[in-house]
Design a protein around this motif. Structure first.
Motif, PDB file in Angstrom:
ATOM      1  N   LEU A  84     -36.784  25.536 -12.166  1.00  0.00           N
ATOM      2  CA  LEU A  84     -36.937  24.170 -12.675  1.00  0.00           C
ATOM      3  C   LEU A  84     -38.215  24.046 -13.506  1.00  0.00           C
ATOM      4  O   LEU A  84     -38.217  23.456 -14.583  1.00  0.00           O
ATOM      5  N   VAL A  85     -39.308  24.626 -13.006  1.00  0.00           N
ATOM      6  CA  VAL A  85     -40.575  24.580 -13.741  1.00  0.00           C
ATOM      7  C   VAL A  85     -40.377  25.176 -15.126  1.00  0.00           C
ATOM      8  O   VAL A  85     -40.780  24.607 -16.140  1.00  0.00           O
ATOM      9  N   LEU A  86     -39.735  26.359 -15.143  1.00  0.00           N
ATOM     10  CA  LEU A  86     -39.555  27.028 -16.428  1.00  0.00           C
ATOM     11  C   LEU A  86     -38.650  26.202 -17.334  1.00  0.00           C
ATOM     12  O   LEU A  86     -38.888  26.084 -18.526  1.00  0.00           O
ATOM     13  N   SER A  87     -37.606  25.618 -16.740  1.00  0.00           N
ATOM     14  CA  SER A  87     -36.656  24.868 -17.570  1.00  0.00           C
ATOM     15  C   SER A  87     -37.290  23.617 -18.149  1.00  0.00           C
ATOM     16  O   SER A  87     -37.034  23.263 -19.291  1.00  0.00           O
ATOM     17  N   VAL A  88     -38.113  22.930 -17.377  1.00  0.00           N
ATOM     18  CA  VAL A  88     -38.657  21.656 -17.843  1.00  0.00           C
ATOM     19  C   VAL A  88     -39.489  21.859 -19.098  1.00  0.00           C
ATOM     20  O   VAL A  88     -39.273  21.213 -20.119  1.00  0.00           O
ATOM     21  N   HIS A  89     -40.421  22.789 -19.061  1.00  0.00           N
ATOM     22  CA  HIS A  89     -41.261  22.929 -20.234  1.00  0.00           C
ATOM     23  C   HIS A  89     -40.541  23.633 -21.376  1.00  0.00           C
ATOM     24  O   HIS A  89     -40.855  23.430 -22.533  1.00  0.00           O
ATOM     25  N   LYS A 130     -21.004  20.470 -35.314  1.00  0.00           N
ATOM     26  CA  LYS A 130     -20.905  21.275 -34.093  1.00  0.00           C
ATOM     27  C   LYS A 130     -19.553  21.029 -33.422  1.00  0.00           C
ATOM     28  O   LYS A 130     -18.956  19.967 -33.609  1.00  0.00           O
ATOM     29  N   PRO A 131     -19.089  21.981 -32.646  1.00  0.00           N
ATOM     30  CA  PRO A 131     -17.834  21.733 -31.914  1.00  0.00           C
ATOM     31  C   PRO A 131     -17.988  20.557 -30.944  1.00  0.00           C
ATOM     32  O   PRO A 131     -19.105  20.223 -30.539  1.00  0.00           O
ATOM     33  N   TYR A 132     -16.877  19.970 -30.575  1.00  0.00           N
ATOM     34  CA  TYR A 132     -16.942  18.819 -29.665  1.00  0.00           C
ATOM     35  C   TYR A 132     -17.427  19.227 -28.281  1.00  0.00           C
ATOM     36  O   TYR A 132     -18.040  18.442 -27.580  1.00  0.00           O
ATOM     37  N   ILE A 133     -17.057  20.442 -27.883  1.00  0.00           N
ATOM     38  CA  ILE A 133     -17.506  20.912 -26.558  1.00  0.00           C
ATOM     39  C   ILE A 133     -18.376  22.157 -26.743  1.00  0.00           C
ATOM     40  O   ILE A 133     -17.916  23.281 -26.541  1.00  0.00           O
ATOM     41  N   PRO A 134     -19.640  21.981 -27.139  1.00  0.00           N
ATOM     42  CA  PRO A 134     -20.511  23.148 -27.312  1.00  0.00           C
ATOM     43  C   PRO A 134     -21.147  23.508 -25.976  1.00  0.00           C
ATOM     44  O   PRO A 134     -22.199  22.971 -25.618  1.00  0.00           O
ATOM     45  N   LEU A 135     -20.487  24.401 -25.257  1.00  0.00           N
ATOM     46  CA  LEU A 135     -20.959  24.687 -23.883  1.00  0.00           C
ATOM     47  C   LEU A 135     -22.437  25.098 -23.799  1.00  0.00           C
ATOM     48  O   LEU A 135     -23.141  24.634 -22.897  1.00  0.00           O
ATOM     49  N   PRO A 136     -22.951  25.924 -24.703  1.00  0.00           N
ATOM     50  CA  PRO A 136     -24.373  26.288 -24.571  1.00  0.00           C
ATOM     51  C   PRO A 136     -25.292  25.076 -24.585  1.00  0.00           C
ATOM     52  O   PRO A 136     -26.313  25.068 -23.900  1.00  0.00           O
ATOM     53  N   HIS A 137     -24.911  24.027 -25.328  1.00  0.00           N
ATOM     54  CA  HIS A 137     -25.747  22.830 -25.372  1.00  0.00           C
ATOM     55  C   HIS A 137     -25.691  22.054 -24.061  1.00  0.00           C
ATOM     56  O   HIS A 137     -26.542  21.217 -23.789  1.00  0.00           O
ATOM     57  N   PHE A 138     -24.647  22.299 -23.302  1.00  0.00           N
ATOM     58  CA  PHE A 138     -24.499  21.556 -22.042  1.00  0.00           C
ATOM     59  C   PHE A 138     -25.205  22.269 -20.882  1.00  0.00           C
ATOM     60  O   PHE A 138     -25.276  21.745 -19.769  1.00  0.00           O
ATOM     61  N   ILE A 139     -25.707  23.462 -21.140  1.00  0.00           N
ATOM     62  CA  ILE A 139     -26.351  24.222 -20.050  1.00  0.00           C
ATOM     63  C   ILE A 139     -27.549  23.468 -19.455  1.00  0.00           C
ATOM     64  O   ILE A 139     -27.633  23.347 -18.229  1.00  0.00           O
ATOM     65  N   PRO A 140     -28.461  22.914 -20.279  1.00  0.00           N
ATOM     66  CA  PRO A 140     -29.624  22.261 -19.656  1.00  0.00           C
ATOM     67  C   PRO A 140     -29.234  21.148 -18.677  1.00  0.00           C
ATOM     68  O   PRO A 140     -29.721  21.127 -17.539  1.00  0.00           O
ATOM     69  N   VAL A 177     -32.178  14.129 -24.770  1.00  0.00           N
ATOM     70  CA  VAL A 177     -31.384  13.795 -23.581  1.00  0.00           C
ATOM     71  C   VAL A 177     -31.600  14.848 -22.495  1.00  0.00           C
ATOM     72  O   VAL A 177     -31.701  14.528 -21.309  1.00  0.00           O
ATOM     73  N   TRP A 178     -31.713  16.106 -22.920  1.00  0.00           N
ATOM     74  CA  TRP A 178     -32.004  17.154 -21.921  1.00  0.00           C
ATOM     75  C   TRP A 178     -33.305  16.826 -21.209  1.00  0.00           C
ATOM     76  O   TRP A 178     -33.445  17.028 -20.001  1.00  0.00           O
ATOM     77  N   ASP A 179     -34.263  16.341 -21.986  1.00  0.00           N
ATOM     78  CA  ASP A 179     -35.560  15.953 -21.427  1.00  0.00           C
ATOM     79  C   ASP A 179     -35.412  14.918 -20.320  1.00  0.00           C
ATOM     80  O   ASP A 179     -36.078  15.010 -19.292  1.00  0.00           O
ATOM     81  N   VAL A 180     -34.566  13.919 -20.563  1.00  0.00           N
ATOM     82  CA  VAL A 180     -34.368  12.865 -19.564  1.00  0.00           C
ATOM     83  C   VAL A 180     -33.929  13.490 -18.247  1.00  0.00           C
ATOM     84  O   VAL A 180     -34.463  13.186 -17.175  1.00  0.00           O
ATOM     85  N   PHE A 181     -32.971  14.408 -18.346  1.00  0.00           N
ATOM     86  CA  PHE A 181     -32.475  15.055 -17.130  1.00  0.00           C
ATOM     87  C   PHE A 181     -33.534  15.976 -16.532  1.00  0.00           C
ATOM     88  O   PHE A 181     -33.731  16.006 -15.319  1.00  0.00           O
ATOM     89  N   ALA A 182     -34.213  16.720 -17.396  1.00  0.00           N
ATOM     90  CA  ALA A 182     -35.173  17.701 -16.895  1.00  0.00           C
ATOM     91  C   ALA A 182     -36.341  17.017 -16.192  1.00  0.00           C
ATOM     92  O   ALA A 182     -36.703  17.376 -15.066  1.00  0.00           O
ATOM     93  N   ILE A 183     -36.919  16.006 -16.850  1.00  0.00           N
ATOM     94  CA  ILE A 183     -38.105  15.371 -16.280  1.00  0.00           C
ATOM     95  C   ILE A 183     -37.744  14.608 -15.008  1.00  0.00           C
ATOM     96  O   ILE A 183     -38.467  14.666 -14.009  1.00  0.00           O
ATOM     97  N   SER A 184     -36.610  13.899 -15.032  1.00  0.00           N
ATOM     98  CA  SER A 184     -36.293  13.113 -13.830  1.00  0.00           C
ATOM     99  C   SER A 184     -35.933  14.024 -12.659  1.00  0.00           C
ATOM    100  O   SER A 184     -36.311  13.759 -11.523  1.00  0.00           O
TER     101      SER A 184
END
Lengths: 178, 455
Positions: B231-236, A89-99, B160-167
């Motif tokens: 947030l609700v939608l994003s978490v699950h 993957k690219p080093y800065i994959p912006l879509p992955h950073f969205i969450p 890792v997204w989970d860590v941010f989402a849940i907290s």
């Protein structure tokens, strides 16, 4: 008589009567110090002439800070500080950073706005039992408080006016200056 | 002065006045706990005690205490985690989304539903921490500067997204819940004396109920609701991505995010109903939590239950349509294989068939049926998570590594731990905090309550 501020307090039993009273009092030139209600009465802030709260703007600015911090964190760590090839993957994959960016935006917006709200409203768990003009205003009574010194009308005239607008009681209270 | 709408049934029955609301809700906070409460609390503590022992053994000896094997690396731990997080979602949905939609019926139930959210997320988090194997290193999941050089967490990873989402979800829900409690704490403070006055005085943060404070409070509530809704939608969605971004047959599906969110709301509402139906009887709140509330929630259950049902069918269809042999095998094996057919059909019965009974008005408005079906739905949703996780892992690409998962006593004990924890926390909440949002119920009482006959 101790030195203090003279307040005259109109007690109402119904939010609609209160709203009408606010209109009548303000149109006859009375300056209302503050109203106290057991629940949020919609339109009361407008009737009292309060400006809309700027808290949503604070929330937006805090949210923006969250977005910027999250982007700096993700792009800074994965793109520059320690770039790793993860599955090509690219080093800065912006879509992955969205969450992460989204979550930090929401987190900072919420916490920042609530903190602002607590600070500007002087809400804190220690050091003060708030001064209540009438404890019943957290139960079922609606209060309109008028500072006598800031009004041209005298006490009797105001009492009469309150009675005419439908107040169930009119009380006066002297609050010592802090 | 009270007006009864000719179209909508009253939300608060019994001709309550504003003062009655204060009396009724403060009563259980001010009185001594009832025998029923003490019995329930003791039972919760015993469950918590046994569960704590199992959890302690898991921590002490490692997750080898669980029934995990060479293929099934995730099982009860993640099943329970996803189930608990899902349960939490109804609370935020009721308090945030229904606030934005101006649904007045949320006011009687939002407080308890939000409390449920917070406690459910705590339970969910306990599995996340326990399944790490070395829970004392849980902070490694956070992007902290560390002694290994510039080594950071992988922001490409859904875990890792989970860590941010849940907290974030937990923090925002907690703040939203607490801000809502402040005016009610002030009401209780004004009625209390002595130590209780000091405690509730501190909890109420010095709230005085001025018009200015209410104006700001409403602005805060609205923005928090606006923040919590996505947030609700994003978490699950993110929880479902833990699975969907992998390549395991049975997990690798784009339908997962909406399907998980619908399932979360489905199980969450069922749990709210279970709790509310008990609470209204124990605290004599039948006038506040009425059959109308129950019916509204049942309508949401039948909607989300149908969405979940369609999602199951879509998965099956896509497994066939995609022409991926592994995917097709997984789905056929789930439903008709020798190993887990019972789990699959339990899920189908509980989640797809049983909520359809709510199409009937008599069932929707029957307390006994609703209570029964709310529990059935929660069992069904647990099976759904189990079916997705265990059946997919137990037979993956290499038949030589196929294995059957069965739980050990410690798996069961850790699950019991969360039940003990959840009910202990909920009972403490129900005893010491106002279970119904007094200020908000007072605000709707004039327009939505039954006419007072005495006037």
């Amino acid at each position: 008589m101790s030195k203090g501020t003279n307040y005259i307090i109109g007690v109402f039993n119904d939010e609609d009567v209160l709203m009408d009273a606010v209109g009548t009092l303000r149109s006859s030139g009375v300056k209302i110090q503050e109203a106290y209600t057991p629940f949020p009465v919609h339109g009361l802030d407008d009737a009292l002439g309060y400006k809309p709260s700027n808290l949503p703007i604070a929330a937006f600015l805090f949210g923006l800070t969250g977005t910027i911090c999250a982007l700096l964190l993700t792009i800074g760590t994965m793109g520059y500080d320690w770039p790793m090839d993860i599955g090509g993957k690219p080093y800065i994959p912006l879509p992955h950073f969205i969450p992460v960016t989204f979550e930090l935006t929401i987190l900072l917006a919420s916490l920042g706005m609530v903190a602002t709200f607590l600070v500007i409203s002087n809400l804190k768990p220690w050091g003060h039992d708030p001064f209540m003009f009438d404890g019943r205003s957290t139960d079922d009574k609606f209060l309109l408080v008028i500072d006598l010194d800031k009004n041209k009308m005298d006490k009797d005239a105001l009492t009469n006016l309150f009675k005419q607008t439908g107040a169930s009681e009119v009380n006066s209270k002297i609050v010592e200056n802090h | 002065m009270q007006v009864t709408s000719p179209v909508r049934p009253p939300l608060v029955t019994g001709g309550k006045t504003v003062s009655d609301v204060t009396q009724d809700i403060s009563r259980h906070v001010e009185n001594k706990p009832t025998k029923l409460w003490i019995m329930a609390f003791t039972l919760s503590l015993i469950t918590l005690g046994y569960g704590s022992y199992c959890l302690w053994m898991t921590w002490w000896k490692g997750i080898g205490m669980w029934g995990l094997n060479k293929t099934v690396g995730w099982a009860w731990d993640i099943t329970n985690f996803v189930w608990w997080v899902g349960i939490g979602h109804a609370g935020t949905l009721i308090s945030a989304i229904l606030l934005l939609f101006r649904q007045k019926w949320r006011t009687s139930i939002n407080r308890a539903a939000e409390a449920m959210t917070i406690f459910a997320v705590i339970c969910a988090a306990s599995f996340i921490v326990a399944h790490m194997g070395r829970p004392w290193l849980a902070y490694w999941a956070l992007p902290l500067p560390n002694a290994f050089g510039s080594l950071w967490v992988n922001f490409n990873s859904p875990l890792v997204w989970d860590v941010f989402a849940i907290s974030t979800y937990f923090t925002v829900s907690l703040v939203f819940w607490y801000i809502g409690l402040v005016p009610d704490f002030a009401t209780i403070r004004e009625r209390a004396t002595g130590v209780r006055r000091i405690v509730y005085g501190a909890l109420s943060l010095g709230w005085d109920g001025s018009a200015k404070a209410w104006q700001r409070y409403e602005a805060v509530s609205l923005v928090l609701a606006g923040c919590s809704t996505p947030l609700v939608l994003s978490v699950h969605t993110i929880v479902s991505m833990d699975f969907a971004t992998s390549v395991i047959p049975g997990w690798h599906a784009t339908i997962f995010p909406p399907y998980f969110v619908a399932g979360a709301i489905f199980s969450g509402f069922a749990m709210v109903l279970t709790l509310m139906l008990i609470t209204r009887v124990v605290f004599r709140l039948e006038d506040y939590i009425t059959v109308e509330h129950m019916e509204s929630m049942n309508k949401i259950i039948v909607l989300t239950g149908s969405i979940v049902g369609i999602a199951y069918l879509s998965e099956f269809f896509i497994a066939w349509y995609s022409h991926v042999p592994y995917e097709s095998y997984t789905f056929i094996n789930r439903a008709f294989g020798d190993d887990y057919w019972w789990a699959y059909w339990s899920m189908m019965t509980c989640n797809v068939i049983s909520p359809q009974l709510f199409w009937f008005r008599t069932v929707r408005r029957s307390i006994a049926w609703t209570f029964l079906l709310s529990i059935v739905v929660n069992i069904g949703m647990w099976f759904e998570r189990f079916v997705i996780i265990a059946t997919s892992l137990s037979r993956d690409f290499i038949p030589s590594s196929w294995a059957y998962f069965s739980p050990t006593l410690y798996d069961i004990g850790d699950y019991l731990f969360t039940f003990g924890l959840f009910f202990t926390l909920f009972l403490l909440f129900a005893k010491f905090f106002p279970v119904v949002n007094m200020a908000e119920v007072k605000a709707i009482i004039k327009s939505s309550s039954a006419k007072k006959d005495t006037k």
